[in-house]
Scaffold this motif. Sequence first.
Motif, PDB file in Angstrom:
ATOM      1  N   ASN A   1      -2.706   7.221  -4.125  1.00 58.11           N
ATOM      2  CA  ASN A   1      -2.787   7.960  -2.867  1.00 58.11           C
ATOM      3  C   ASN A   1      -3.142   7.060  -1.696  1.00 58.11           C
ATOM      4  O   ASN A   1      -3.414   7.543  -0.600  1.00 58.11           O
ATOM      5  N   GLY A   2      -3.178   5.776  -1.934  1.00 54.00           N
ATOM      6  CA  GLY A   2      -3.291   4.845  -0.836  1.00 54.00           C
ATOM      7  C   GLY A   2      -4.685   4.633  -0.305  1.00 54.00           C
ATOM      8  O   GLY A   2      -4.858   3.974   0.702  1.00 54.00           O
ATOM      9  N   GLN A  52      -5.931  -9.821   7.273  1.00 51.30           N
ATOM     10  CA  GLN A  52      -7.334  -9.499   7.144  1.00 51.30           C
ATOM     11  C   GLN A  52      -7.802 -10.184   5.865  1.00 51.30           C
ATOM     12  O   GLN A  52      -7.123 -10.109   4.841  1.00 51.30           O
ATOM     13  N   LYS A  89       0.843  -1.191   0.000  1.00 50.98           N
ATOM     14  CA  LYS A  89       0.000   0.000   0.000  1.00 50.98           C
ATOM     15  C   LYS A  89       0.874   1.236   0.000  1.00 50.98           C
ATOM     16  O   LYS A  89       1.786   1.346   0.804  1.00 50.98           O
ATOM     17  N   PRO A  90       0.617   2.174  -0.897  1.00 54.04           N
ATOM     18  CA  PRO A  90       1.418   3.389  -0.877  1.00 54.04           C
ATOM     19  C   PRO A  90       1.094   4.225   0.353  1.00 54.04           C
ATOM     20  O   PRO A  90      -0.018   4.172   0.885  1.00 54.04           O
ATOM     21  N   LEU A  91       2.089   4.984   0.762  1.00 52.87           N
ATOM     22  CA  LEU A  91       1.935   5.928   1.877  1.00 52.87           C
ATOM     23  C   LEU A  91       1.455   5.269   3.162  1.00 52.87           C
ATOM     24  O   LEU A  91       0.682   5.836   3.913  1.00 52.87           O
ATOM     25  N   SER A  92       1.854   4.015   3.369  1.00 57.07           N
ATOM     26  CA  SER A  92       1.507   3.464   4.676  1.00 57.07           C
ATOM     27  C   SER A  92       2.660   2.671   5.267  1.00 57.07           C
ATOM     28  O   SER A  92       2.722   2.501   6.466  1.00 57.07           O
ATOM     29  N   ALA A  93       3.537   2.168   4.398  1.00 59.59           N
ATOM     30  CA  ALA A  93       4.770   1.521   4.824  1.00 59.59           C
ATOM     31  C   ALA A  93       4.557   0.215   5.553  1.00 59.59           C
ATOM     32  O   ALA A  93       5.504  -0.390   6.007  1.00 59.59           O
ATOM     33  N   SER A  94       3.350  -0.234   5.724  1.00 57.25           N
ATOM     34  CA  SER A  94       3.229  -1.469   6.475  1.00 57.25           C
ATOM     35  C   SER A  94       2.110  -2.386   6.009  1.00 57.25           C
ATOM     36  O   SER A  94       1.878  -3.396   6.629  1.00 57.25           O
ATOM     37  N   ASP A 103     -12.536  -0.722   0.075  1.00 51.62           N
ATOM     38  CA  ASP A 103     -12.069   0.144   1.149  1.00 51.62           C
ATOM     39  C   ASP A 103     -11.584  -0.804   2.237  1.00 51.62           C
ATOM     40  O   ASP A 103     -12.387  -1.490   2.865  1.00 51.62           O
ATOM     41  N   ILE A 104     -10.283  -0.851   2.419  1.00 51.67           N
ATOM     42  CA  ILE A 104      -9.721  -1.903   3.242  1.00 51.67           C
ATOM     43  C   ILE A 104     -10.143  -1.763   4.695  1.00 51.67           C
ATOM     44  O   ILE A 104     -10.479  -2.736   5.361  1.00 51.67           O
ATOM     45  N   SER A 105     -10.180  -0.544   5.167  1.00 55.32           N
ATOM     46  CA  SER A 105     -10.402  -0.373   6.600  1.00 55.32           C
ATOM     47  C   SER A 105     -11.807  -0.787   6.999  1.00 55.32           C
ATOM     48  O   SER A 105     -12.007  -1.440   8.014  1.00 55.32           O
ATOM     49  N   ARG A 165      -7.724   3.388  -1.982  1.00 58.75           N
ATOM     50  CA  ARG A 165      -8.546   2.268  -2.398  1.00 58.75           C
ATOM     51  C   ARG A 165      -7.697   1.177  -3.026  1.00 58.75           C
ATOM     52  O   ARG A 165      -6.640   1.433  -3.569  1.00 58.75           O
TER      53      ARG A 165
END
Lengths: 824, 511
Positions: free
Chosen positions: B222-223, B204, B169-174, B240-242, B225
């Motif tokens: 932009n991380g 998940q 995922k971009p802009l999340s690093a994890s 939407d992952i969250s 979707r």
Amino acid sequence: MGVWRRLSRPPPRFSSVAAAASRPFGKAPSPGCTERVGERVALRPPSPSQLSASLLRGQGLQVPSGTARRRRLQLPTGRSRGPRPRGGSSQAAPRAAPSTSGSSRGPASFERLWRAGNPAPAAAAAAAPAGTMASASAAAGAPAPPPPPPPSLPSLPGPGNARSPASLERDRLWRVLGWRIATSVVWSVLLLPVCTGAFVFFSSLDVLHPVQWVSDALHDLYGSCVLSSLLLLSALVIVISVFNIEFYTVVPSIPCSRLALIGKIVHPQQVMHSLVHSAMGMLMAWCAAVMTKDRYHVLAVPCTDADSLESKAARACLNEHHLFLLLAGAFMGYSYSLLYFVNNMNYLPFPIIQQYKFLRFRRALPLLLRHSAVESLYLLRNFCFLYYFLGYIPKAWVSTAMDLQKDEKQPPLDSLSGLFDLSLLYHVWLCGVFLLVTWYTTWVLFRIYATEAHAFPVQPMFTGDVEECLPRVLNDNTPLIIKYLALQDLMLLSQYSPSRRQEVFSLSQPGGHPHNWVAISRECLALLNDLTQRLVMYQEAAATNGRVKPPSSPVEPKKPIVMEEETAFQTPKASLMPKALMPSLVKASLFSPKFASPDTLNPVCSPYGDSVSNRAVGIVDIKSPRHEGPQSLQSPQLTRRGPRLWTSLTDPQSNGPRSPHASPPPIRREAQHKGRGPPWKLCLWLQNKQEQVKSFLAKRVLIVYFFSKHPEASIQAVFSDAQMHIWALEGLSHLVAASFTEDRFGVVQTTLPTILSTLLTLQEAVDKHFKLPHVSSRPPRISGSLVDTSYKTLRFALRASLKTAIYRITTTFGEHLNSLVGFK
Amino acid sequence: MCSLSLFPPSPPWDQVTLYEYNNELVTGDNYESPPPDFRGQWINLPVLHLTKDPLKTPGRLDHGTKTAFIHHRESIWKRCINAWRDMGVSGVLNEVANSEEEVFKWVKTASGWALALCRWGASLHGSLFPHLSLRSEDLIAEFAQVTNCTIVPSLKHRLQRNVAALAWKPLSASVLAVACQSCILIWTLDPNSLSTRPSSGCAQVLSHPGHSPVTSLAWSPNGGRLLSASPVDAAVLVWDISTETCVPLPWFRGGGVTYLLWSPDGSKVLATTPSAVFRVWEAQMWTCERWPTLSGRCQTGCWSPDGNRLLFTVLGEPLIYSLTFPEHSREGKGQVGGAKTATIVADLSETTIQTPNGEERLGGEAHSMVWDPSGERLAVLMKGNPRVRHGKPVILLFRTRNSPVFELLPCGIVQGEPGAWAQMITFHPSFNKGALLTVCWSTGRIAHIPLYFVNAQFPRFSPMLCRTQEPPAGGGGSTHVPLFTETASISSPWDPSSGTSWSHSPSSHLQ
């Protein structure tokens, strides 16, 4: 009122006061403030010169800098052009006012009010006394004696204290949502014949004779009973839409304990909703029975007894099938209403991607049909059980009330043999599907139309549109749905629309102030700070496990200084925030000012007004200069929070929306009491008593069953309105990232340290929050259901978007962040 | 148009390509000992060498612990339940039809007939969409952007079978998304965490009925979707992952989606299908444009950094097409705004080039293409062709320029160690000294090949390079002929709506 007058005096330094005045007044003032402005313009002044004088006063309050002076000179000429006393006032005023600063709302709001209400001055007259009352009470609390009201003010006592802001809100709501809601209702009425046709078609199902079936169905469709019942059904659909509109919410209400759930169900509103829905369900079932014909047509049928052939015409028997259908309709209507609230179906989830409405409806349609069919089956089963055991009551009641006899030939329906009638079950099921499909269609259409993105203009095209533009809508005390739509629009424009971003970064034409950006970023930051504060409070409550802690000693006040020109936005130096101090700083910066809240604060005026008044009056404010940055942002809410009384601790998160503008005065008053000392012991004693009662009650199993809080639910409740914060985060971070290339005047850079420190503080609070038990475990996911459960995992969405927002800003600016002033 | 005859000769067979400098690809004996003049430029890159021994091949997974136990025949109903769980109705029918003496004769016959009917139906379906008749492993092998893959995860999960794609995922690093046989697994791997093998509780599971096997994933830049696609499901899912909600983007033709690629600016998405059509979705209102190709499915594609140009190749044709999306359509809501025709920008058909060692054949079909984030280098991984280099895939490197006019110039051939062939290529997302091409070789070596040039995207970040190297000349070092420029070339037009004006001959591409 005292605030206003005080500000209107010639200030010592123009630039500083301009900054101070434009910031707090842009924040939503109390209704009283709004009304006061409205009242001033609504006076129907006898001469244009008097009006321009009052407008001038309004101008003088606002922008005492050079631009305002220039405008002052312009104003009379502008007035002289418009000879009409009333229309001229409402048109000239916004032109003179600066585009986004606070007081321009006065004339414009009046104008809105004017348009909304009857042209008769009733609304204005109602507004004016309200304003005077509010101002008088505000002035009573203010340290300075209030100046006498202008002689032209009518001092009639008015009953409509809450009326004008409410009507203003309703007007704005109607402007944004009115057409959409109307369209959704029209569409659901238009779709009704389709549903009805399908129902008629399936209700005359005859597999063995397909040709006859089709021809019969077509013949029935043009029958008078179908057409007349369509009229009734349309009326029912409109009533359903009205209920949808009245009961929708953008923040789901999550009952934290079983008692809260029960309380939610037996709430009078909900009971009314259920009753009306069961009545409507019965009506729908009646329509369905009429359209089905066959043996469900009427309630009274001639008896079929063989022995009473001679008196057949005289005797009427109860048609139990008809009754069964009607009762099933009522039951399904009631169950719909119950499930509507239990499943939070009044919650409006916003779509994760933007799509055209037709596509969204088409996507929802198969889901809707399946859901209705399955749910109708379940409801039918439940109803059969119910009727089997309790069916004799309505049967006896109806037959005695209407003097109908029991048909001995027919098997009674509350027996096994009577219930096992496939045709009956099929028709009842079909009726249930028809009912649910119609109602869910209305509901889905409303949801789709209400959550569609609305583009608010960033800058007003005409002076009259000031109320509708994005910074104003964000900052005002608007209905939550409008605020949601505005934040969604902010998120969309920050991502997709370079030209609208350019408007956000633009400077105001005379004066060169970045009003748009300041207003937008301030509101977003206020939202985020509010969330941080709420999380910290929740963590505190969780850490003490709901027990009461004796209030800790107040933070040692630092050297008092007079704050007259420091605001967070205009002076980035003020928001120095050493990174090493961050952990302790969260609490310190969040909770120190509550002890410093002076007693002289007037409790009636707006929460934003008091800090302003302190500042403007020159009261010695006890705040450390170091913490000024975050404080000045958070102080309005923080002063409201008061000390940690048991009231605020045992229920740290109130259910539902926590509007940043709703101030609870009782806590404030208690805060003041506490500062004085004596009621302390009483308070402690009360706390001890309460603890004892609690521990006594905690041993009773039943009470524990009802009162025990579900941990997952209370966590969800904290984040129930997190969608707002997610959009604020996304919009803010995208705007900041875009400003790297698009911001020509550098307006974002002045706010960047504050934004970063706010984000990091929030990140810290969120990180801490996720270490609490149960927070990081996901509730089970239900996929492919019509019921939306996305609000249950909003906390994960918030965490992800917060992290992404921080990464977005830092990767865009890269090593330039090191050279940021005020952020190390 | 660019053709392969203008390519510089490939390096000697025992040399490996180390880096690009002064517009030339520099070779050396091996990766460990770069030439001395390169030392100053050396960047600290991690050296990865995956030996094949610790990697368990999928073949060994089959006979894992099963052989250690005595074979026990379960009753027919138990087996039926298992088959139902694994394969559905057809599994049950198969199990019943293959059972001996356990069920009634007529049940067995009936299930045999039902099975035949099922197969006939499936074959009918499969004749419409031939790829549906493939096994899922073959599906993955067919549509993955990797040649001859054997991927073994070190993250273990019960559902993590037949992994076809990974995406960070971009802009999340994890956050890592894994496309599996039956679902998408989202791993949240905290880089600060001490545990090296995260438990399956960190994962998940996202699944949607009818959406398996998942073969392609694409995060929005932009991380926000995640898009997922399956060759079996015609709909692309937007996740939407969250909140674990998904929105299907339905399309009823094409029979599935094989490959998803999000443009770097996040405004458009390329979705290729197994049939001769591909679509470009616009990522704001999610409308799409449909592009029929006449000869075959779209094999691969890549976006220019500003998202205004799409290069793609079509299966069975040695050509690279370009499709432009003019800038002015950006503000228009809900419009993709693609050009009417796609132009041919490069001809990769087989040619003979002269080398000092004699003639050499080069060319074929492209297997995958990657464009570096600054838009100045394009790497093309060719399909193995038995007449070219004994069937080894070749990496071709192009120099590109995107504005003011599009230019495509040959740069060179990237060569690995003897006996190794490239399996996968990719560019570093933010390399500030030019571009960094990472190649996964079949020997298990992950080689980083820095391409040094003055990067238009990060001009301020490369002070050291600016001192030592003059900016490259516009025409390029080895050949000064602009091979493809938009102003000069006249390519055969290709109308997406009619699709009939497909009139070109391969010979006309050679200039």
